[in-house]
Scaffold this motif. Structure first.
Motif, PDB file in Angstrom:
ATOM      1  N   PHE A  59     -27.049  41.956  17.447  1.00  0.00           N
ATOM      2  CA  PHE A  59     -26.871  40.446  17.657  1.00  0.00           C
ATOM      3  C   PHE A  59     -27.414  39.988  18.626  1.00  0.00           C
ATOM      4  N   LEU A  60     -28.415  39.711  18.289  1.00  0.00           N
ATOM      5  CA  LEU A  60     -29.239  38.423  18.880  1.00  0.00           C
ATOM      6  C   LEU A  60     -28.468  36.770  19.020  1.00  0.00           C
ATOM      7  N   GLY A  61     -28.092  36.710  20.190  1.00  0.00           N
ATOM      8  CA  GLY A  61     -26.468  35.254  19.889  1.00  0.00           C
ATOM      9  C   GLY A  61     -25.527  36.173  19.365  1.00  0.00           C
ATOM     10  N   GLY A  62     -24.772  35.281  20.542  1.00  0.00           N
ATOM     11  CA  GLY A  62     -23.234  35.840  20.210  1.00  0.00           C
ATOM     12  C   GLY A  62     -21.986  34.464  19.280  1.00  0.00           C
ATOM     13  N   GLY A  63     -23.043  33.401  19.054  1.00  0.00           N
ATOM     14  CA  GLY A  63     -22.219  32.415  18.931  1.00  0.00           C
ATOM     15  C   GLY A  63     -20.820  32.308  17.406  1.00  0.00           C
ATOM     16  N   ASN A  64     -20.716  30.816  16.797  1.00  0.00           N
ATOM     17  CA  ASN A  64     -20.588  31.108  15.910  1.00  0.00           C
ATOM     18  C   ASN A  64     -20.706  32.080  14.982  1.00  0.00           C
ATOM     19  N   MET A  65     -21.370  31.683  14.269  1.00  0.00           N
ATOM     20  CA  MET A  65     -21.947  32.095  12.725  1.00  0.00           C
ATOM     21  C   MET A  65     -22.119  34.662  13.119  1.00  0.00           C
ATOM     22  N   ALA A  66     -22.755  34.003  14.333  1.00  0.00           N
ATOM     23  CA  ALA A  66     -22.627  35.683  14.833  1.00  0.00           C
ATOM     24  C   ALA A  66     -20.730  36.544  14.831  1.00  0.00           C
ATOM     25  N   SER A  67     -20.418  35.202  15.259  1.00  0.00           N
ATOM     26  CA  SER A  67     -19.021  36.600  15.771  1.00  0.00           C
ATOM     27  C   SER A  67     -18.236  36.164  14.002  1.00  0.00           C
ATOM     28  N   VAL A  71     -24.086  43.314  20.989  1.00  0.00           N
ATOM     29  CA  VAL A  71     -24.209  42.504  21.003  1.00  0.00           C
ATOM     30  C   VAL A  71     -25.340  41.411  22.254  1.00  0.00           C
ATOM     31  N   VAL A  72     -25.966  40.794  21.810  1.00  0.00           N
ATOM     32  CA  VAL A  72     -26.655  40.245  23.562  1.00  0.00           C
ATOM     33  C   VAL A  72     -26.702  38.782  23.446  1.00  0.00           C
ATOM     34  N   ASP A  73     -26.121  38.512  24.822  1.00  0.00           N
ATOM     35  CA  ASP A  73     -25.614  36.660  24.591  1.00  0.00           C
ATOM     36  C   ASP A  73     -25.990  36.432  26.346  1.00  0.00           C
ATOM     37  N   PRO A  74     -26.477  35.729  26.602  1.00  0.00           N
ATOM     38  CA  PRO A  74     -27.369  35.165  28.015  1.00  0.00           C
ATOM     39  C   PRO A  74     -25.591  35.067  29.031  1.00  0.00           C
ATOM     40  N   LEU A 102     -30.769  38.053  14.383  1.00  0.00           N
ATOM     41  CA  LEU A 102     -30.632  37.729  14.792  1.00  0.00           C
ATOM     42  C   LEU A 102     -30.491  35.732  14.281  1.00  0.00           C
ATOM     43  N   ALA A 103     -29.180  35.374  15.404  1.00  0.00           N
ATOM     44  CA  ALA A 103     -28.851  34.410  15.404  1.00  0.00           C
ATOM     45  C   ALA A 103     -28.008  33.300  16.054  1.00  0.00           C
ATOM     46  N   VAL A 104     -29.331  33.126  17.360  1.00  0.00           N
ATOM     47  CA  VAL A 104     -29.494  31.955  18.075  1.00  0.00           C
ATOM     48  C   VAL A 104     -30.111  30.692  17.444  1.00  0.00           C
ATOM     49  N   LYS A 105     -30.232  29.640  17.870  1.00  0.00           N
ATOM     50  CA  LYS A 105     -30.364  28.173  17.416  1.00  0.00           C
ATOM     51  C   LYS A 105     -31.434  28.483  17.459  1.00  0.00           C
ATOM     52  N   PRO A 106     -32.277  27.255  16.119  1.00  0.00           N
ATOM     53  CA  PRO A 106     -33.949  26.910  16.007  1.00  0.00           C
ATOM     54  C   PRO A 106     -34.574  27.151  17.520  1.00  0.00           C
ATOM     55  N   GLN A 107     -33.975  26.052  17.989  1.00  0.00           N
ATOM     56  CA  GLN A 107     -34.968  25.911  19.245  1.00  0.00           C
ATOM     57  C   GLN A 107     -34.452  27.081  20.604  1.00  0.00           C
ATOM     58  N   GLN A 108     -34.496  28.094  20.526  1.00  0.00           N
ATOM     59  CA  GLN A 108     -34.126  29.512  21.050  1.00  0.00           C
ATOM     60  C   GLN A 108     -34.791  30.484  20.422  1.00  0.00           C
ATOM     61  N   PHE A 109     -35.057  30.468  19.189  1.00  0.00           N
ATOM     62  CA  PHE A 109     -35.935  30.837  18.819  1.00  0.00           C
ATOM     63  C   PHE A 109     -36.972  32.064  19.498  1.00  0.00           C
ATOM     64  N   SER A 160     -33.130  37.264  10.220  1.00  0.00           N
ATOM     65  CA  SER A 160     -32.773  36.045  11.228  1.00  0.00           C
ATOM     66  C   SER A 160     -31.743  35.117   9.943  1.00  0.00           C
ATOM     67  N   VAL A 161     -30.936  34.500  10.953  1.00  0.00           N
ATOM     68  CA  VAL A 161     -29.611  33.538  10.223  1.00  0.00           C
ATOM     69  C   VAL A 161     -30.184  31.966  10.830  1.00  0.00           C
ATOM     70  N   ALA A 162     -31.292  31.916  11.563  1.00  0.00           N
ATOM     71  CA  ALA A 162     -31.618  30.727  11.997  1.00  0.00           C
ATOM     72  C   ALA A 162     -32.266  29.595  11.384  1.00  0.00           C
ATOM     73  N   MET A 205     -29.510  31.846   5.337  1.00  0.00           N
ATOM     74  CA  MET A 205     -29.315  30.168   4.688  1.00  0.00           C
ATOM     75  C   MET A 205     -27.705  30.486   4.782  1.00  0.00           C
ATOM     76  N   PRO A 206     -26.999  30.671   5.773  1.00  0.00           N
ATOM     77  CA  PRO A 206     -25.907  31.143   5.829  1.00  0.00           C
ATOM     78  C   PRO A 206     -25.077  29.398   5.252  1.00  0.00           C
ATOM     79  N   ASN A 207     -23.375  29.258   5.623  1.00  0.00           N
ATOM     80  CA  ASN A 207     -23.118  27.814   5.475  1.00  0.00           C
ATOM     81  C   ASN A 207     -21.626  28.379   6.475  1.00  0.00           C
TER      82      ASN A 207
HETATM   83  N1  LIG Z   1     -23.158  27.598  12.240  1.00  0.00           N
HETATM   84  C1  LIG Z   1     -23.536  27.928  10.898  1.00  0.00           C
HETATM   85  O1  LIG Z   1     -22.550  27.499   9.588  1.00  0.00           O
HETATM   86  C2  LIG Z   1     -24.465  28.086  10.314  1.00  0.00           C
HETATM   87  C3  LIG Z   1     -25.285  28.200   8.972  1.00  0.00           C
HETATM   88  C4  LIG Z   1     -26.774  28.106   8.772  1.00  0.00           C
HETATM   89  C5  LIG Z   1     -26.972  29.037   9.525  1.00  0.00           C
HETATM   90  N2  LIG Z   1     -26.800  29.069  10.945  1.00  0.00           N
HETATM   91  C6  LIG Z   1     -28.025  28.960  12.030  1.00  0.00           C
HETATM   92  O2  LIG Z   1     -26.879  30.172  12.936  1.00  0.00           O
HETATM   93  C7  LIG Z   1     -27.898  29.856  14.309  1.00  0.00           C
HETATM   94  C8  LIG Z   1     -26.684  30.539  15.415  1.00  0.00           C
HETATM   95  O3  LIG Z   1     -25.761  28.898  15.426  1.00  0.00           O
HETATM   96  P1  LIG Z   1     -24.519  28.933  15.621  1.00  0.00           P
HETATM   97  O4  LIG Z   1     -23.553  27.995  14.939  1.00  0.00           O
HETATM   98  O5  LIG Z   1     -23.746  30.528  15.606  1.00  0.00           O
HETATM   99  O6  LIG Z   1     -24.895  28.864  17.106  1.00  0.00           O
HETATM  100  P2  LIG Z   1     -24.312  28.637  18.463  1.00  0.00           P
HETATM  101  O7  LIG Z   1     -22.935  29.490  18.268  1.00  0.00           O
HETATM  102  O8  LIG Z   1     -24.785  27.980  19.743  1.00  0.00           O
HETATM  103  O9  LIG Z   1     -24.712  30.631  18.867  1.00  0.00           O
HETATM  104  C9  LIG Z   1     -26.049  31.279  19.408  1.00  0.00           C
HETATM  105  C10 LIG Z   1     -25.946  31.681  20.562  1.00  0.00           C
HETATM  106  O10 LIG Z   1     -26.960  32.685  21.379  1.00  0.00           O
HETATM  107  C11 LIG Z   1     -26.970  32.146  22.128  1.00  0.00           C
HETATM  108  N3  LIG Z   1     -28.563  32.284  22.668  1.00  0.00           N
HETATM  109  C12 LIG Z   1     -29.161  31.348  23.475  1.00  0.00           C
HETATM  110  N4  LIG Z   1     -31.135  31.618  23.849  1.00  0.00           N
HETATM  111  C13 LIG Z   1     -30.575  33.223  23.548  1.00  0.00           C
HETATM  112  C14 LIG Z   1     -31.363  34.329  23.879  1.00  0.00           C
HETATM  113  N5  LIG Z   1     -32.736  34.030  24.592  1.00  0.00           N
HETATM  114  N6  LIG Z   1     -30.553  35.884  23.217  1.00  0.00           N
HETATM  115  C15 LIG Z   1     -29.346  35.749  22.847  1.00  0.00           C
HETATM  116  N7  LIG Z   1     -28.232  34.867  22.474  1.00  0.00           N
HETATM  117  C16 LIG Z   1     -28.752  33.397  22.883  1.00  0.00           C
HETATM  118  C17 LIG Z   1     -26.466  30.765  23.048  1.00  0.00           C
HETATM  119  O11 LIG Z   1     -26.030  30.709  24.314  1.00  0.00           O
HETATM  120  P3  LIG Z   1     -25.801  29.339  24.500  1.00  0.00           P
HETATM  121  O12 LIG Z   1     -24.536  28.661  24.575  1.00  0.00           O
HETATM  122  O13 LIG Z   1     -26.110  29.953  26.088  1.00  0.00           O
HETATM  123  O14 LIG Z   1     -27.261  29.020  24.338  1.00  0.00           O
HETATM  124  C18 LIG Z   1     -24.763  30.932  21.757  1.00  0.00           C
HETATM  125  O15 LIG Z   1     -24.151  31.436  22.206  1.00  0.00           O
HETATM  126  C19 LIG Z   1     -28.077  29.164  14.416  1.00  0.00           C
HETATM  127  O16 LIG Z   1     -29.952  29.352  14.237  1.00  0.00           O
HETATM  128  C20 LIG Z   1     -28.072  28.068  13.130  1.00  0.00           C
HETATM  129  O17 LIG Z   1     -29.251  26.976  12.914  1.00  0.00           O
HETATM  130  C21 LIG Z   1     -25.728  28.141  11.505  1.00  0.00           C
END
Ligand SMILES: NC(=O)c1ccc[n+]([C@@H]2O[C@H](COP(=O)([O-])OP(=O)(O)OC[C@H]3O[C@@H](n4cnc5c(N)ncnc54)[C@H](OP(=O)(O)O)[C@@H]3O)[C@@H](O)[C@H]2O)c1
Length: 278
Positions: free
Chosen positions: A9-17, A35-38, A70-77, A99-101, A123-125
């Motif tokens: 998992f690249l990105g360890g935020g909400n959706m990845a968890s 999982v990779v998260d900075p 790939l579960a990072v924010k779109p701007q980080q993708f 990718s879920v971005a 595209m999850p929710n």
């Molecule tokens: N949450 C949802 O319900 C939902 C629904 C549909 C789609 N999505 C998509 O899912 C993606 C993730 O959403 P989220 O809610 O899980 O976001 P999030 O909680 O912000 O998780 C993203 C994680 O990725 C980390 N990150 C940033 N740059 C990185 C890199 N280069 N390598 C590895 N990890 C990196 C971020 O660290 P920092 O916090 O330090 O930046 C953060 O921990 C998004 O693209 C979003 O559009 C989410």
């Protein structure tokens, strides 16, 4: 099927968890998940709460995972894929990349990943966070049935999924189910407001509205009949429901609601073009 695969998992935020929790609940060993998260705090949380291997940057072992999510924010993708690319296997069929971005198009993802074709856009929710997500999936033509089955199983670890045809239809999915939970929250808020105006407490209004959504959605999901039939069945002529729906029709609620989803789809398309430029 999933319990024989390794995951990165690249990105360890909400959706990845949420996805990792779902995979583990379905029998994937935590030791098979990297999982990779900075952020060190995120790494510690992931290792402590989920028992997975967490690191600050991708390496060869991460890049060799059977399935990369790939579960990072779109701007980080884009930056994240740049960091990942040197660690992906150069030869052979490579790994399946999901990718879920939001807003990142298949063609841009493929381009940034060095022309790979084993890619899926999901595209999850947010109800995925409660294991009741709805995910739209799309892939380039030619993705194997096995890869589709793996992507479906990953999405189904946090709910249900539907396959659609390419990025345009993912924009439609985004407009309906991706942004949809916010529409439901909006209607719950409106019902709560009405409840307080009609003399109930905000808490009672919240319970009444939330349970009504839950119950009606469950009924609609279980019934083989069209939703319109279910609506008509509870709308006796001259009754209370009829009074409410007549008022909604007079206000053009359905048309306004449909227009809103067209606006969401159009914005999704614009965002795809913005994120993918150059
Ligand atoms: N949450 C949802 O319900 C939902 C629904 C549909 C789609 N999505 C998509 O899912 C993606 C993730 O959403 P989220 O809610 O899980 O976001 P999030 O909680 O912000 O998780 C993203 C994680 O990725 C980390 N990150 C940033 N740059 C990185 C890199 N280069 N390598 C590895 N990890 C990196 C971020 O660290 P920092 O916090 O330090 O930046 C953060 O921990 C998004 O693209 C979003 O559009 C989410």
């Amino acid at each position: 099927m999933l319990d024989t695969l390794t995951f990165g998992f690249l990105g360890g935020g909400n959706m990845a968890s949420a996805l990792i929790g779902g995979l583990i609940a379905r029998g994937v060993p935590a030791g098979a998940i990297r999982v990779v998260d900075p952020f060190p705090e995120a790494q510690q949380r992931l290792a402590r709460d989920l028992g997975v291997h967490a690191a600050g940057a991708p390496d060869a072992a991460f890049g060799a995972s059977d399935v990369l999510v790939l579960a990072v924010k779109p701007q980080q993708f884009r930056d994240a894929t740049e960091q990942l690319l040197p660690h992906l296997p150069g030869d052979g069929p490579g790994n399946l990349v999901i990718s879920v971005a939001a807003g990142i198009r298949l063609q841009d993802m493929q381009r940034w990943l060095g022309g790979r074709n084993r890619v899926v856009r999901a595209m999850p929710n947010t109800p995925a966070l409660s294991g009741m997500g709805m995910t739209g999936l799309a892939a380039p033509a030619g993705l194997s049935a096995k890869d589709r089955a793996i992507a479906s199983a990953v999405a189904e670890a946090v709910g249900k999924c539907v396959w659609v045809d390419g990025d345009d239809q993912i924009d439609a999915v985004t407009a309906i189910s991706g942004s949809g939970p916010a529409y439901v929250f909006y209607f719950i808020e409106a019902m709560q407001r009405a409840a307080t105006e009609l003399g109930l407490s905000a808490e009672q209004g919240r319970d009444l509205a939330v349970e009504t959504f839950r119950g009606a959605a469950t009924l609609a999901g279980q019934s083989p009949e069209p939703v319109a039939t279910l609506r008509e069945r509870v709308t006796s002529k001259g009754g209370t429901t009829h009074a409410a729906l007549t008022s909604m029709e007079a206000s053009g609620i359905a048309d306004a609601f449909v227009r809103a989803m067209h606006a969401a789809a159009a914005r999704g398309k614009e965002m795809g073009a913005e994120f993918g430029k150059d």
